[in-house]
Design an enzyme around this catalytic site. Structure first.
Site, PDB file in Angstrom:
ATOM      1  N   ASN A  38       0.838  -1.264   0.093  1.00 58.71           N
ATOM      2  CA  ASN A  38      -0.060   0.040   0.119  1.00 58.71           C
ATOM      3  C   ASN A  38       0.890   1.083  -0.078  1.00 58.71           C
ATOM      4  O   ASN A  38       1.822   1.209   0.891  1.00 58.71           O
ATOM      5  CB  ASN A  38      -0.858   0.002   1.223  1.00 58.71           C
ATOM      6  CG  ASN A  38      -1.838   1.437   1.243  1.00 58.71           C
ATOM      7  OD1 ASN A  38      -1.458   2.410   1.366  1.00 58.71           O
ATOM      8  ND2 ASN A  38      -3.097   0.982   0.863  1.00 58.71           N
ATOM      9  N   SER A  82      -5.126  -0.330  -2.975  1.00 60.97           N
ATOM     10  CA  SER A  82      -5.572   0.924  -2.980  1.00 60.97           C
ATOM     11  C   SER A  82      -6.692   0.767  -2.017  1.00 60.97           C
ATOM     12  O   SER A  82      -7.702   0.020  -2.137  1.00 60.97           O
ATOM     13  CB  SER A  82      -5.862   1.561  -4.159  1.00 60.97           C
ATOM     14  OG  SER A  82      -6.540   2.908  -4.044  1.00 60.97           O
ATOM     15  N   GLU A  83      -6.750   1.394  -0.575  1.00 60.58           N
ATOM     16  CA  GLU A  83      -7.637   1.019   0.432  1.00 60.58           C
ATOM     17  C   GLU A  83      -8.934   1.539   0.098  1.00 60.58           C
ATOM     18  O   GLU A  83     -10.134   1.268   0.919  1.00 60.58           O
ATOM     19  CB  GLU A  83      -7.138   1.711   1.818  1.00 60.58           C
ATOM     20  CG  GLU A  83      -7.174   3.240   1.890  1.00 60.58           C
ATOM     21  CD  GLU A  83      -5.708   3.917   1.475  1.00 60.58           C
ATOM     22  OE1 GLU A  83      -5.094   3.421   0.648  1.00 60.58           O
ATOM     23  OE2 GLU A  83      -5.490   5.001   1.932  1.00 60.58           O
ATOM     24  N   ASN A  84      -9.424   2.050  -0.968  1.00 62.76           N
ATOM     25  CA  ASN A  84     -10.714   2.435  -1.248  1.00 62.76           C
ATOM     26  C   ASN A  84     -11.478   1.207  -2.014  1.00 62.76           C
ATOM     27  O   ASN A  84     -12.430   1.340  -2.472  1.00 62.76           O
ATOM     28  CB  ASN A  84     -10.846   3.919  -2.132  1.00 62.76           C
ATOM     29  CG  ASN A  84      -9.938   3.886  -3.517  1.00 62.76           C
ATOM     30  OD1 ASN A  84      -9.000   3.233  -3.334  1.00 62.76           O
ATOM     31  ND2 ASN A  84     -10.737   4.107  -4.544  1.00 62.76           N
ATOM     32  N   SER A 103     -11.429  -4.207   2.669  1.00 67.53           N
ATOM     33  CA  SER A 103     -10.040  -3.477   2.331  1.00 67.53           C
ATOM     34  C   SER A 103      -9.233  -3.499   3.638  1.00 67.53           C
ATOM     35  O   SER A 103      -8.281  -3.661   3.754  1.00 67.53           O
ATOM     36  CB  SER A 103     -10.366  -2.017   1.849  1.00 67.53           C
ATOM     37  OG  SER A 103      -9.168  -1.410   1.448  1.00 67.53           O
TER      38      SER A 103
END
Lengths: 218, 232
Positions: free
Chosen positions: A23, A46-48, A88
């Site tokens: 990340n 991607s944390e979204n 996520s």
């Protein structure tokens, strides 16, 4: 002269290992994606809600429904997967992400990090940073060694509100590479043209300099 | 089972001033544009909004902030909004900032019927102030409560009259777990398809969580950071 932002990213990219899930935060960390060494395959998270983040789209092919955590338009790659925000952060929390690279305003010699708030000024929020630093197995901070006033950002104790405690493992600045060990910042490498005296002068936290500190090689 | 309503105005009919709303989306991606416009038209105020972000000055929840409809925002990141900053500094707006994963998981807990969860994020920081800390296997965790909201408003790509939803790409984000968390959940979809057209394998949110659904219109789908590369 220390490293520029691209060189900091380039140095951090050497830490990537084949098979890592990674990340990358906003700013210098994002640039790391441009320097992934040949033969090293990593999957960017991607944390979204995306694993397998691809490059920016070609002009005219942007899709408002496909962005990264920095709200930039991106693309997918063969093997990419979408998921919701709970999953996520579930994978982050469960330690499935091998490496997190993020920026910081301050790092302390015990691994504390502050990067989300300057009291009295606008508070934008921590976003996913607190979740990432609390859970990631390995955290590398990418930042300038000093702030715009010339004050050290490598401290014995953070002065700004903390994002996480005792979590940073490594710091790469414009001046050098430092592991965080029980005795403080252990200098592993110095940037070309940067002296150990300069590093000593600009590091406020405890600093350990072994005899075999190397000059960074690109 | 037909949960279809005509439009956003009808869908939000039950929303009153002073209520707590969840609004899906990450940045401006996957936000319920039609319902936000309807809330602005209706003029309800004193709202508590749970949403990862607060929109930008002239789009998303920013439109509700302009009309001073929001009493309190519960978010993880609220940059990119000058009116928000003004209201925060002047004390007109109350803001609770919480870590993004904690926000998502508190929604999830609500949708799974769990009153609270223990989470790592924020241990040792000001986020931990006043929270119960418990040690599991040598590590400290914070007790975080499930959210309680009157309405959840989500945006999906496709949906049917039974309320089944499919999301597109990263526009999924907070929408599925907010859909599960609302006492009443409103879903606006780009495409309302006949029941049976969505394959049971592909449904992200089963209709049991959705109370009202309608096909939205005139989606602007604004992009915050248009980034591209040149061919070759």
């Amino acid at each position: 002269m220390g490293l520029n932002k691209e060189q900091i990213a380039q140095r951090i990219a050497k830490e990537l290992q084949n098979g890592f899930y990674v990340n990358l935060g906003i700013g210098i960390p994002t640039l790391v994606a441009n320097y992934i060494p040949d033969g090293v395959n990593v999957v960017l998270q991607s944390e979204n809600g995306l694993l397998g983040m691809g490059p920016f789209p070609f002009e005219g092919e942007e899709d408002a429904d496909l962005i990264n955590a920095g709200k930039q338009t991106i693309t997918t790659l063969p093997g990419s997967a979408f998921f919701d925000s709970a999953m996520s952060f579930g994978m982050i929390r469960a330690g499935k992400v091998d490496l997190t690279v993020l920026g910081a305003m301050e790092v302390a010699d015990n691994g504390d990090i502050a990067n989300w708030k300057i009291p009295g000024k606008m508070v934008k929020g921590m976003g996913g940073a607190m979740d990432l630093v609390a859970a990631a197995k390995n955290i590398i901070v990418a930042m300038q060694h000093t702030n715009p006033k010339g004050e050290s950002k490598l401290l014995s104790k953070c002065t700004l509100p903390l994002t996480g405690i005792k979590c940073v493992k490594k710091v790469v600045t414009d001046l050098g590479v430092f592991d965080i060990i029980a005795d403080g910042f252990r200098c592993l490498e110095h940037a070309p043209g940067v002296t150990l005296d300069e590093i000593k002068a600009k590091t406020a936290g405890r600093l350990v300099i072994d005899d075999d500190v190397k000059e960074m090689v690109f | 089972m037909n949960k279809v309503v005509a439009n956003a105005d009808e869908a939000i009919k039950g929303i009153e001033s002073g209520m707590t709303l969840m609004l899906g989306g990450f940045g401006l991606c996957g936000i319920p544009e039609n319902c936000i416009a309807a809330l602005v038209r209706k003029g309800v105020n004193n709202l508590t909004c749970i949403s990862n972000n607060a929109g930008v000055d002239d789009f998303g929840i920013g439109l509700m902030l302009q009309q001073k409809q929001v009493k309190k925002m519960i978010s993880s990141y609220v940059g990119e909004n000058a009116e928000f900053e003004r209201q925060l500094l002047s004390g007109e707006l109350e803001v609770e900032l919480i870590p993004q994963g904690t926000l998502a998981t508190r929604c999830m807990a609500s949708g799974y019927g769990m009153p609270a969860v223990y989470l790592l994020a924020g241990v040792g920081t000001e986020v931990a102030e006043g929270k119960e800390v418990r040690n599991f296997n040598g590590k400290d965790y914070l007790l975080e409560y499930a959210f309680d909201s009157d309405f959840a408003i989500v945006k999906a790509w496709k949906g049917d009259a039974q309320g089944n939803l499919v999301f597109k790409d990263t526009a999924r984000n907070f929408n599925p777990m907010m859909a599960m968390a609302g006492k009443i959940t409103i879903a606006e979809v780009e495409e309302l398809v006949p029941v049976g057209e969505l394959h049971p394998n592909e449904i992200h949110t089963p209709g049991i969580y959705v109370h009202h659904i309608f096909q939205g219109k005139d989606y602007e789908k604004r992009i915050e950071q248009r980034t591209t590369r040149k061919k070759n």
